[in-house]
Design an enzyme around this catalytic site. Structure first.
Site, PDB file in Angstrom:
ATOM      1  N   SER A  56       0.830  -1.208   0.000  1.00 30.78           N
ATOM      2  CA  SER A  56       0.000   0.000   0.000  1.00 30.78           C
ATOM      3  C   SER A  56       0.863   1.255   0.000  1.00 30.78           C
ATOM      4  CB  SER A  56      -0.931  -0.002   1.210  1.00 30.78           C
ATOM      5  OG  SER A  56      -0.170  -0.050   2.400  1.00 30.78           O
ATOM      6  N   HIS A  57       2.144   1.130   0.361  1.00 35.61           N
ATOM      7  CA  HIS A  57       3.040   2.291   0.339  1.00 35.61           C
ATOM      8  C   HIS A  57       4.212   2.094  -0.618  1.00 35.61           C
ATOM      9  CE1 HIS A  57       0.811   3.040   4.074  1.00 35.61           C
ATOM     10  NE2 HIS A  57       0.976   4.288   3.750  1.00 35.61           N
ATOM     11  N   ASP A 197      -6.903   0.282   2.164  1.00 35.78           N
ATOM     12  CA  ASP A 197      -7.635  -0.983   2.306  1.00 35.78           C
ATOM     13  C   ASP A 197      -9.128  -0.803   2.032  1.00 35.78           C
ATOM     14  OD1 ASP A 197      -5.377  -2.486   2.876  1.00 35.78           O
ATOM     15  OD2 ASP A 197      -5.488  -2.062   5.022  1.00 35.78           O
TER      16      ASP A 197
END
Lengths: 347, 347
Positions: A56-57, A197
């Site tokens: 996600s990063h 998410d």
């Protein structure tokens, strides 16, 4: 750029070395107007997250960086201004640039002060943080120091007991050295769930667990689309997580001179994604403590945690992924790689 | 001594001034072997919690203090040893005494260092903390400083993902000054519920909400008796609260040279109730930050929190109770007061 990680690719993924991925990302940043220093710092950060499985990063963030730079919201050429305020206090004006180059510019002074005074604080303001927070603290633990950092972000979390959002996802990250092992590192959003998410659940058409968010009327919902379309997140752990999120606003914004999560207005910059706030880091030299070596003691705590049945420590998964990537490289699906190469001007 | 607060007394309660309650508690401590300094410090702390409506840490604690002193587990005459380690680092050996006199002994040096260096840390070890944590941080905010404290306690919390208890309830307390208002103060256990609240539910025969604890086999239970009889508590907020609890062990024990929550053995001291661990305090001088005054900024955050519908801030209830007690006195039911007077040797 398609979402790289929420579907099983039918094509065979390609594996890049960390150096190759970093060079590719560096070229993307340079091509979108950052200085060489900023490009190197952000590419290292983003490639590191991808390598460690923190998707996600990782490269998932690149389109957001690019659209933000294109919007003129952030200054990719900013030169941070470091101020030596007191024997334990360093301030940095990030000059409307990214937070990571500001930390890099102040880092050696911060470490020097922490080793001399026993503790030191770095207050970064006028900064944009669009990355994971653990990469900011973990290197201090590698040098034998204990580090704590907080950063505020953008209004999307309803304070416990309120009915409209105010706080950001406001993460807290911590790192401590450990004898005979990787440092102990965690990075936790004070929101019940990360924004990324929620986006992934919306795309998959999945419902969320209860207690994650509210709709545009402030009513509890498990529909991720209702959260994204005018709704908001809740803090983790009820009033306790909410209190910690409030603390992050006070430390990362009020104490640094940065914006609160609700104070900036990017409506004139379509494509802007990076919160314009502040960041605080506290670094402690544990060699000043009494008794046994800190690293031996933290190792003893880990031993005892395993002894009561804990399988996985915070940070373990990232360290395992990192070791794996060193041997096998970093896997990217062909479409993601092609998109990155296009952004870098290589196609 | 009967439980003073979990039933409606049929008798009329009696109201004492803060000074009268403090004098009564001071006499109890003196009569059970503490020095005059220790008696004054603990009486002030305990009377203050009762005055502010924090009943679980008010006179409810007195029988535990008394039985602990009688058991020889803690040294009520201990003289803390303060060490000036570095320009931002103070250490105190509490000498097997209570943590509050150790903080009191180091306090002026800590404040002086925080004002000079911008930040300072106090590492207390070999100490017993049996009180609320907010009284340790709130006075710093009254002086315009920001304070954060953590203290570890005794094994009763199962780390997230483990199957047996290891951590203590490990609270985190924070205080920050605010213009035109009481400081912003919170004090939160990293366990899902406080131990005292489980005891009260057990006495009332009530069930707990889900997610608070496990029985002696490690299975989830809502029966408070099953938690107290060989069971354990869970951390608040799942893996996030668990990570914070782990951080408290590292900061309050490993960094101070104190015991972890699982390291002390009081089996030879029946009646002992006070965890023998450590405590860490970090104090920051916000006048070193850039831009507007910190207190003005924290007031702005509070204004915005009320603006999104928040009725009550952390700490608000305590400050309201305190103002009320100043006018009306502190209400104690006759049985509780008689018990206290007996412990003080006045009956």
């Amino acid at each position: 750029m398609s979402a790289p990680h929420d579907h099983v690719s039918t094509a065979v993924s390609q594996n890049l070395s960390f150096e190759a991925l970093m060079a590719l990302l560096e070229q993307i940043f340079l091509r979108h107007g950052t200085s060489a220093d900023v490009a190197r710092t952000l590419a290292f950060n983003c490639a590191g997250a991808e390598r460690d499985g923190a998707h996600s990063h990782g490269v998932f963030r690149i389109p957001g960086y690019v659209s933000t730079l294109q919007s003129g919201w952030v200054n990719g050429q900013a030169v941070p201004v470091v101020e030596d305020v007191a024997s334990g206090f360093v301030r940095v004006d990030a000059a409307n640039g990214f937070a990571q180059p500001a930390l890099a510019a102040a880092r050696s002074l911060l470490v020097e002060k922490a080793r001399s005074a026993g503790i030191a604080v770095l207050a970064i303001r006028n900064s944009h943080h669009f990355a994971a927070l653990w990469p900011d603290v973990e290197p201090f633990a590698d040098e034998g120091l204990v580090a704590l950092s907080v950063v505020n972000s953008m209004t999307c979390v309803v304070p416990h007991g309120a009915d409209r959002p105010l706080f950001g996802t406001n993460p807290i990250a911590f790192a401590a050295p450990r004898a005979n092992g990787d440092p102990i590192v965690f990075d936790l959003a004070t929101s019940a769930i990360a924004h990324g998410d929620v986006q992934i659940a919306a795309r998959k058409g999945e419902r969320l667990p209860a207690g994650m968010g509210v709709d545009s009327l402030g009513q509890p919902t498990q529909d991720p689309k209702a959260i994204l379309e005018g709704g908001a997140l809740l803090p983790f752990g009820g009033h306790k997580g909410s209190a910690l999120s409030m603390m992050v606003e006070l430390l990362a914004a009020a104490l640094t001179g940065g914006n609160f999560s609700f104070e900036f207005d990017w409506s004139n910059h379509p494509g802007a994604k990076t919160p314009w706030t502040g960041q605080l880091l506290i670094v402690i030299d544990p060699s000043k403590s009494a008794g046994q070596s800190f690293a031996e003691r933290s190792q003893e705590l880990v031993r005892q945690m395993h002894g009561v049945g804990l399988k996985r420590l915070p940070g373990d998964r990232r360290h395992r992924q990192r070791a794996k990537a060193k041997v096998e490289g970093i896997a990217l699906d062909p479409q993601t790689l092609a998109d990155l190469r296009e952004l870098a001007g290589l196609l």
